[in-house]
Design an enzyme around this catalytic site. Structure first.
Site, short mmCIF file in Angstrom:
data_model
loop_
_atom_site.label_atom_id
_atom_site.label_comp_id
_atom_site.label_asym_id
_atom_site.label_seq_id
_atom_site.Cartn_x
_atom_site.Cartn_y
_atom_site.Cartn_z
N HIS A 187 -5.81 8.17 -12.97
CA HIS A 187 -5.96 6.83 -12.39
C HIS A 187 -7.41 6.62 -11.98
O HIS A 187 -8.14 7.58 -11.76
CB HIS A 187 -5.04 6.67 -11.17
CG HIS A 187 -5.38 7.61 -10.05
ND1 HIS A 187 -4.94 8.91 -10.04
CD2 HIS A 187 -6.15 7.46 -8.96
CE1 HIS A 187 -5.41 9.52 -8.96
NE2 HIS A 187 -6.17 8.67 -8.29
N ALA B 142 -3.98 3.21 -0.26
CA ALA B 142 -2.60 3.12 0.15
C ALA B 142 -2.49 3.57 1.61
O ALA B 142 -3.17 4.53 1.99
CB ALA B 142 -1.74 4.02 -0.73
N HIS C 152 -12.91 8.16 -10.25
CA HIS C 152 -12.77 9.53 -10.75
C HIS C 152 -13.36 9.73 -12.14
O HIS C 152 -13.24 8.86 -13.00
CB HIS C 152 -11.28 9.89 -10.85
CG HIS C 152 -10.53 9.91 -9.55
ND1 HIS C 152 -11.02 10.50 -8.41
CD2 HIS C 152 -9.31 9.42 -9.23
CE1 HIS C 152 -10.13 10.37 -7.45
NE2 HIS C 152 -9.09 9.72 -7.91
N CYS D 242 -5.18 6.90 1.27
CA CYS D 242 -6.60 6.63 1.50
C CYS D 242 -6.86 5.79 2.75
O CYS D 242 -7.89 5.98 3.40
CB CYS D 242 -7.21 6.01 0.25
SG CYS D 242 -7.31 7.24 -1.07
N SER E 85 -7.46 15.94 -9.20
CA SER E 85 -6.20 15.41 -8.64
C SER E 85 -5.21 15.02 -9.72
O SER E 85 -4.08 14.65 -9.42
CB SER E 85 -6.49 14.20 -7.74
OG SER E 85 -6.81 13.04 -8.51
N LYS F 93 -15.89 6.86 -4.21
CA LYS F 93 -15.53 8.18 -3.68
C LYS F 93 -14.72 8.98 -4.70
O LYS F 93 -14.21 8.42 -5.66
CB LYS F 93 -14.73 8.02 -2.38
CG LYS F 93 -13.40 7.33 -2.63
CD LYS F 93 -12.62 7.17 -1.35
CE LYS F 93 -11.37 6.38 -1.58
NZ LYS F 93 -10.40 7.01 -2.48
N ASP G 51 -11.70 4.31 -5.48
CA ASP G 51 -11.41 5.62 -6.03
C ASP G 51 -12.10 5.60 -7.40
O ASP G 51 -11.88 4.67 -8.19
CB ASP G 51 -9.88 5.73 -6.17
CG ASP G 51 -9.34 7.11 -5.94
OD1 ASP G 51 -9.94 7.88 -5.18
OD2 ASP G 51 -8.28 7.41 -6.53
N GLU H 115 -11.46 16.27 -4.35
CA GLU H 115 -10.60 15.14 -4.01
C GLU H 115 -11.18 14.50 -2.75
O GLU H 115 -11.76 15.19 -1.91
CB GLU H 115 -9.16 15.61 -3.78
CG GLU H 115 -8.18 14.51 -3.36
CD GLU H 115 -8.04 13.34 -4.33
OE1 GLU H 115 -9.06 12.73 -4.70
OE2 GLU H 115 -6.90 13.03 -4.69
N ASP I 272 -9.75 0.70 -1.56
CA ASP I 272 -9.14 0.96 -2.88
C ASP I 272 -8.20 -0.13 -3.41
O ASP I 272 -7.13 0.20 -3.95
CB ASP I 272 -8.39 2.30 -2.85
CG ASP I 272 -9.32 3.48 -2.57
OD1 ASP I 272 -10.51 3.26 -2.31
OD2 ASP I 272 -8.84 4.64 -2.61
C1 VGL Z 1 -5.17 7.20 -3.56
C2 VGL Z 1 -3.69 8.67 -4.52
C3 VGL Z 1 -4.70 9.19 -5.30
C4 VGL Z 1 -5.39 6.06 -2.60
C5 VGL Z 1 -6.18 7.72 -4.34
O1 VGL Z 1 -6.35 5.29 -2.80
O2 VGL Z 1 -4.60 5.93 -1.62
N1 VGL Z 1 -3.93 7.70 -3.64
N2 VGL Z 1 -5.94 8.70 -5.20
ZN ZN Z 2 -7.38 9.14 -6.70
#
Ligand code: VGL
Ligand code: ZN
Length: 193
Positions: free
Chosen positions: A76, A136, A59, A140, A65, A101, A57, A108, A15
């Site tokens: 996001h 992060a 979405h 993730c 989420s 994903k 990520d 989620e 990500d």
């Molecule tokens: C993530 C918060 C929401 C990540 C993804 O990639 O760590 N964190 N969606």
């Molecule tokens: Zn996300």
């Protein structure tokens, strides 16, 4: 003992998208600092002929989420948006495998393995060990590491190639402890030849 990358190893970049970098919708503090480090890992794995995967990520606009749907995050990484694009300085090789994903509105998925064929693709290529870094650490990356272990891969967390959100102070430390507790090891660039 230095680590030598072989074709039984894979790099999983988690990500590294604009929305998770400074200026993005859900910025990880200093998230962009992982980019030059990951570029060095990319070179290392490419030179060894080892496969490289990049999760994203990805979405839909009404993802569960998001705060608008009772989730905990601002919108996001909406499919096709600039925020969802990989960081422009991340030097993904032409033969990278991109894993999208959390693509359905009602599911989620923090882990790159959740609802994807990542495990099958790794097995098909004979991968035994995965090296995981990106964004992060406390979401993730952690989830991806735990699922990699669950799927039977030796798993190495790349500490210098990862950064965390740290919603609560200590979240990253806790995430690292949880990954190690589950059987992951940790490495930085110094550990490689
Ligand atoms: C993530 C918060 C929401 C990540 C993804 O990639 O760590 N964190 N969606
Ligand atoms: Zn996300």
């Amino acid at each position: 003992m230095k680590r030598q990358i072989t074709r039984e190893d894979a790099l999983i970049i988690v990500d590294v998208q604009n929305d998770f970098c400074p200026g993005g919708a859900l910025a990880v503090p200093e998230g962009d600092k992982v980019v030059p480090v990951l570029n060095r890992y990319i070179t290392l794995f490419q030179q060894a002929g080892a496969p490289i995967f990049a999760t994203r990520d990805w979405h839909p606009p009404d993802h569960c989420s998001f705060q608008s749907r009772g989730g905990i995050w601002p919108p996001h990484c909406i499919q096709g948006s600039d925020g969802a694009a990989f960081h422009p300085e991340l030097k993904l090789p032409p033969d990278v495998t991109v894993i999208s994903k959390a693509t359905s509105p009602d599911q989620e998925a923090y882990s790159g393995f959740a609802g994807t064929d990542l495990a099958d693709q790794l097995r098909q290529r004979g991968v035994k060990t995965v090296y995981v870094g990106g964004l992060a650490t406390d979401y993730c990356v952690k989830s991806t590491v735990l699922d990699a272990l669950q799927a039977g891969f030796q798993t190495v967390f790349l500490r210098d190639a990862s950064a965390g959100v740290e919603v609560n102070p200590g979240d990253c430390q806790q995430a690292i402890a949880a990954m190690k507790q589950a059987g992951a090891t940790e490495a930085t660039m110094d550990d490689f030849v």
